[in-house]
Write a protein that holds these residues in place. Sequence first.
Motif, mmCIF file in Angstrom:
data_model
loop_
_atom_site.group_PDB
_atom_site.id
_atom_site.type_symbol
_atom_site.label_atom_id
_atom_site.label_comp_id
_atom_site.label_asym_id
_atom_site.label_seq_id
_atom_site.Cartn_x
_atom_site.Cartn_y
_atom_site.Cartn_z
ATOM 1 N N LEU A 95 -59.985 20.890 36.654
ATOM 2 C CA LEU A 95 -58.602 20.371 37.010
ATOM 3 C C LEU A 95 -57.577 21.189 36.126
ATOM 4 N N ALA A 96 -58.000 21.526 34.946
ATOM 5 C CA ALA A 96 -56.701 22.370 34.189
ATOM 6 C C ALA A 96 -56.487 23.583 34.682
ATOM 7 N N GLY A 97 -57.233 24.257 35.811
ATOM 8 C CA GLY A 97 -56.942 25.435 36.490
ATOM 9 C C GLY A 97 -56.182 25.197 37.826
ATOM 10 N N GLN A 98 -55.789 23.829 38.119
ATOM 11 C CA GLN A 98 -55.400 23.597 39.457
ATOM 12 C C GLN A 98 -53.865 23.512 39.411
ATOM 13 N N SER A 99 -53.135 23.732 40.304
ATOM 14 C CA SER A 99 -51.536 23.822 40.512
ATOM 15 C C SER A 99 -51.116 22.098 40.308
ATOM 16 N N GLY A 100 -50.211 22.207 39.347
ATOM 17 C CA GLY A 100 -49.811 20.743 39.135
ATOM 18 C C GLY A 100 -50.356 20.300 37.799
ATOM 19 N N TYR A 101 -51.476 20.672 37.366
ATOM 20 C CA TYR A 101 -51.990 20.421 36.285
ATOM 21 C C TYR A 101 -52.108 21.371 35.054
ATOM 22 N N ARG A 102 -51.898 22.630 35.345
ATOM 23 C CA ARG A 102 -52.011 23.722 34.594
ATOM 24 C C ARG A 102 -51.163 23.494 33.035
ATOM 25 N N SER A 103 -49.845 22.986 33.407
ATOM 26 C CA SER A 103 -48.974 22.673 32.362
ATOM 27 C C SER A 103 -49.378 21.534 31.613
ATOM 28 N N ARG A 104 -50.137 20.704 32.109
ATOM 29 C CA ARG A 104 -50.323 19.637 31.381
ATOM 30 C C ARG A 104 -51.741 19.454 30.575
#
Length: 222
Positions: A95-104
Amino acid sequence: MRKHNPKNERIKRRYFIFLEEAKRMKSTSVDQVAAALSQFEAFTKHKDFAAFHIEDARKFKRNLAETVSPDTGKPLAKGTIYSRLMALKTFFEWLAGQSGYRSRLTYADAAYFNPSNRDTEIAKTVREKRVATFDEIRRALFAMPNTTDIEKRNRAVMAFIAMTGARDGAVASFKVKDVDMSRRRVYQDARHANTKFSKSFHTDFCPVGEDIEQVSRTILRT
Protein backbone atom coordinates in the motif's frame (compact mmCIF):
# COMPACT_ATOMS: atom_id res chain seq x y z
CA MET A 1 -20.98 1.72 13.55
CA ARG A 2 -20.23 1.31 9.86
CA LYS A 3 -19.39 -2.16 8.65
CA HIS A 4 -17.16 -1.21 5.74
CA ASN A 5 -15.20 1.64 4.22
CA PRO A 6 -15.81 2.08 0.46
CA LYS A 7 -12.31 3.46 -0.15
CA ASN A 8 -10.74 0.55 1.71
CA GLU A 9 -12.87 -1.91 -0.24
CA ARG A 10 -11.65 -0.51 -3.55
CA ILE A 11 -7.97 -0.72 -2.65
CA LYS A 12 -8.42 -4.19 -1.17
CA ARG A 13 -9.98 -5.37 -4.42
CA ARG A 14 -6.93 -4.10 -6.30
CA TYR A 15 -4.64 -5.87 -3.84
CA PHE A 16 -6.45 -9.18 -4.15
CA ILE A 17 -6.17 -9.01 -7.94
CA PHE A 18 -2.46 -8.27 -7.51
CA LEU A 19 -2.03 -11.33 -5.29
CA GLU A 20 -3.87 -13.62 -7.68
CA GLU A 21 -2.49 -12.34 -10.98
CA ALA A 22 0.99 -11.05 -10.13
CA LYS A 23 1.90 -13.20 -7.14
CA ARG A 24 0.00 -16.25 -8.48
CA MET A 25 -1.52 -16.86 -5.06
CA LYS A 26 -4.27 -19.43 -4.72
CA SER A 27 -7.77 -18.19 -3.98
CA THR A 28 -7.77 -19.96 -0.61
CA SER A 29 -4.63 -18.06 0.41
CA VAL A 30 -6.15 -14.78 -0.79
CA ASP A 31 -9.19 -15.54 1.35
CA GLN A 32 -6.93 -15.83 4.40
CA VAL A 33 -5.39 -12.44 3.61
CA ALA A 34 -8.88 -10.98 3.23
CA ALA A 35 -9.87 -12.38 6.62
CA ALA A 36 -6.83 -10.80 8.29
CA LEU A 37 -7.59 -7.42 6.72
CA SER A 38 -11.24 -7.64 7.76
CA GLN A 39 -10.25 -8.40 11.34
CA PHE A 40 -7.88 -5.42 11.38
CA GLU A 41 -10.54 -3.13 9.90
CA ALA A 42 -13.07 -4.22 12.50
CA PHE A 43 -10.51 -3.46 15.21
CA THR A 44 -9.88 0.06 13.84
CA LYS A 45 -13.61 0.62 13.22
CA HIS A 46 -12.97 0.65 9.47
CA LYS A 47 -10.68 3.64 9.56
CA ASP A 48 -9.27 4.74 6.21
CA PHE A 49 -6.08 2.78 5.48
CA ALA A 50 -4.45 6.09 4.50
CA ALA A 51 -4.89 7.24 8.10
CA PHE A 52 -2.94 4.24 9.43
CA HIS A 53 -0.69 4.96 12.40
CA ILE A 54 1.93 2.68 13.91
CA GLU A 55 -0.07 2.64 17.15
CA ASP A 56 -2.82 0.83 15.24
CA ALA A 57 -0.41 -2.02 14.57
CA ARG A 58 0.91 -2.11 18.12
CA LYS A 59 -2.57 -2.16 19.65
CA PHE A 60 -3.78 -4.77 17.18
CA LYS A 61 -0.89 -7.07 18.08
CA ARG A 62 -1.81 -6.83 21.74
CA ASN A 63 -5.43 -7.50 20.87
CA LEU A 64 -4.52 -10.63 18.91
CA ALA A 65 -2.46 -11.90 21.82
CA GLU A 66 -5.53 -11.57 24.07
CA THR A 67 -8.03 -13.00 21.59
CA VAL A 68 -9.58 -16.35 22.46
CA SER A 69 -10.33 -18.83 19.70
CA PRO A 70 -14.07 -19.59 19.51
CA ASP A 71 -13.21 -23.16 18.46
CA THR A 72 -10.84 -24.09 21.29
CA GLY A 73 -11.66 -21.56 23.98
CA LYS A 74 -7.92 -20.92 24.26
CA PRO A 75 -5.71 -18.02 23.10
CA LEU A 76 -4.94 -17.98 19.39
CA ALA A 77 -2.00 -20.15 18.38
CA LYS A 78 1.27 -18.34 17.73
CA GLY A 79 1.21 -19.63 14.17
CA THR A 80 -2.23 -18.12 13.57
CA ILE A 81 -1.18 -14.77 15.00
CA TYR A 82 2.02 -14.80 12.95
CA SER A 83 0.26 -15.51 9.65
CA ARG A 84 -2.29 -12.72 10.22
CA LEU A 85 0.36 -10.18 11.16
CA MET A 86 2.50 -11.09 8.16
CA ALA A 87 -0.51 -10.72 5.88
CA LEU A 88 -1.08 -7.22 7.23
CA LYS A 89 2.59 -6.28 7.03
CA THR A 90 2.81 -7.36 3.40
CA PHE A 91 -0.38 -5.47 2.55
CA PHE A 92 0.80 -2.19 4.07
CA GLU A 93 4.20 -2.54 2.40
CA TRP A 94 2.38 -2.81 -0.93
CA LEU A 95 0.00 0.00 0.00
CA ALA A 96 2.87 2.38 0.77
CA GLY A 97 3.83 2.27 -2.90
CA GLN A 98 0.37 2.98 -4.29
CA SER A 99 -0.85 6.30 -5.63
CA GLY A 100 -2.77 8.22 -2.99
CA TYR A 101 -0.95 6.48 -0.14
CA ARG A 102 2.73 7.21 -0.78
CA SER A 103 2.60 10.54 1.03
CA ARG A 104 0.74 9.04 3.99
CA LEU A 105 2.54 5.74 4.58
CA THR A 106 6.11 4.48 4.62
CA TYR A 107 7.47 0.97 4.19
CA ALA A 108 8.87 1.19 7.72
CA ASP A 109 5.36 1.63 9.12
CA ALA A 110 4.50 -1.92 8.09
CA ALA A 111 7.36 -3.30 10.19
CA TYR A 112 5.35 -2.55 13.33
CA PHE A 113 3.25 -5.61 12.54
CA ASN A 114 6.27 -7.82 13.21
CA PRO A 115 5.76 -10.11 16.20
CA SER A 116 8.52 -10.56 18.76
CA ASN A 117 11.48 -12.75 17.86
CA ARG A 118 10.37 -15.28 20.47
CA ASP A 119 6.83 -15.49 19.09
CA THR A 120 8.23 -15.78 15.57
CA GLU A 121 10.43 -18.72 16.55
CA ILE A 122 7.51 -20.45 18.25
CA ALA A 123 5.25 -19.84 15.24
CA LYS A 124 7.80 -21.34 12.86
CA THR A 125 8.50 -24.39 14.97
CA VAL A 126 7.31 -27.51 13.18
CA ARG A 127 6.24 -30.43 15.34
CA GLU A 128 7.02 -33.78 13.80
CA LYS A 129 3.81 -35.62 12.99
CA ARG A 130 3.47 -39.34 13.38
CA VAL A 131 2.88 -41.16 10.12
CA ALA A 132 1.79 -44.72 9.60
CA THR A 133 4.53 -47.30 9.24
CA PHE A 134 4.65 -49.37 6.09
CA ASP A 135 3.54 -52.45 8.02
CA GLU A 136 0.50 -50.53 9.25
CA ILE A 137 -0.29 -49.42 5.70
CA ARG A 138 0.03 -53.00 4.45
CA ARG A 139 -2.29 -54.34 7.17
CA ALA A 140 -4.85 -51.62 6.47
CA LEU A 141 -4.69 -52.25 2.73
CA PHE A 142 -5.33 -55.98 2.95
CA ALA A 143 -8.02 -55.47 5.58
CA MET A 144 -10.04 -53.29 3.21
CA PRO A 145 -13.24 -54.78 1.74
CA ASN A 146 -12.72 -56.09 -1.78
CA THR A 147 -16.10 -57.16 -3.14
CA THR A 148 -17.78 -54.37 -5.09
CA ASP A 149 -16.22 -52.39 -7.93
CA ILE A 150 -16.01 -49.31 -5.71
CA GLU A 151 -14.31 -51.28 -2.93
CA LYS A 152 -11.81 -52.70 -5.40
CA ARG A 153 -11.15 -49.22 -6.77
CA ASN A 154 -10.58 -47.77 -3.31
CA ARG A 155 -8.19 -50.59 -2.45
CA ALA A 156 -6.28 -50.13 -5.70
CA VAL A 157 -5.96 -46.37 -5.16
CA MET A 158 -4.53 -46.93 -1.69
CA ALA A 159 -2.07 -49.46 -3.10
CA PHE A 160 -1.06 -47.01 -5.82
CA ILE A 161 -0.43 -44.25 -3.27
CA ALA A 162 1.69 -46.62 -1.19
CA MET A 163 3.63 -47.61 -4.30
CA THR A 164 4.27 -44.07 -5.59
CA GLY A 165 4.13 -41.88 -2.50
CA ALA A 166 2.12 -39.40 -4.57
CA ARG A 167 -0.22 -36.88 -2.94
CA ASP A 168 -3.89 -37.86 -2.93
CA GLY A 169 -4.87 -34.73 -4.86
CA ALA A 170 -2.35 -35.58 -7.56
CA VAL A 171 -3.42 -39.23 -7.76
CA ALA A 172 -7.05 -38.21 -8.27
CA SER A 173 -6.02 -36.22 -11.35
CA PHE A 174 -3.60 -38.71 -12.95
CA LYS A 175 -4.36 -40.35 -16.28
CA VAL A 176 -3.61 -43.99 -17.00
CA LYS A 177 -1.07 -42.91 -19.62
CA ASP A 178 0.95 -41.19 -16.87
CA VAL A 179 1.81 -44.57 -15.36
CA ASP A 180 4.62 -46.63 -16.89
CA MET A 181 4.52 -50.04 -15.24
CA SER A 182 7.36 -51.42 -17.38
CA ARG A 183 9.73 -48.67 -16.23
CA ARG A 184 8.16 -48.64 -12.77
CA ARG A 185 7.42 -44.94 -12.54
CA VAL A 186 4.69 -42.35 -12.91
CA TYR A 187 4.94 -39.01 -14.67
CA GLN A 188 3.28 -36.29 -12.61
CA ASP A 189 2.25 -34.02 -15.46
CA ALA A 190 1.27 -30.57 -14.20
CA ARG A 191 -0.61 -29.88 -17.42
CA HIS A 192 -3.50 -31.93 -16.06
CA ALA A 193 -2.40 -33.32 -12.68
CA ASN A 194 -2.81 -31.41 -9.44
CA THR A 195 0.87 -31.49 -8.51
CA LYS A 196 2.55 -29.54 -5.74
CA PHE A 197 3.63 -26.08 -6.92
CA SER A 198 2.32 -27.08 -10.38
CA LYS A 199 5.60 -28.78 -11.26
CA SER A 200 6.01 -31.79 -13.58
CA PHE A 201 8.33 -34.63 -12.58
CA HIS A 202 8.82 -38.40 -12.60
CA THR A 203 8.32 -40.52 -9.49
CA ASP A 204 9.85 -43.99 -9.28
CA PHE A 205 7.88 -46.77 -7.62
CA CYS A 206 8.76 -47.70 -4.06
CA PRO A 207 9.73 -51.35 -3.44
CA VAL A 208 6.44 -52.25 -1.77
CA GLY A 209 6.22 -55.86 -2.90
CA GLU A 210 4.60 -57.68 -5.80
CA ASP A 211 1.34 -58.25 -3.90
CA ILE A 212 0.69 -54.52 -3.49
CA GLU A 213 1.69 -53.83 -7.09
CA GLN A 214 -0.84 -56.43 -8.23
CA VAL A 215 -3.57 -54.66 -6.27
CA SER A 216 -2.71 -51.35 -7.95
CA ARG A 217 -2.82 -52.99 -11.39
CA THR A 218 -6.53 -53.71 -10.98
CA ILE A 219 -7.32 -50.05 -11.50
CA LEU A 220 -4.67 -49.51 -14.17
CA ARG A 221 -5.78 -52.58 -16.15
CA THR A 222 -2.20 -53.36 -17.15
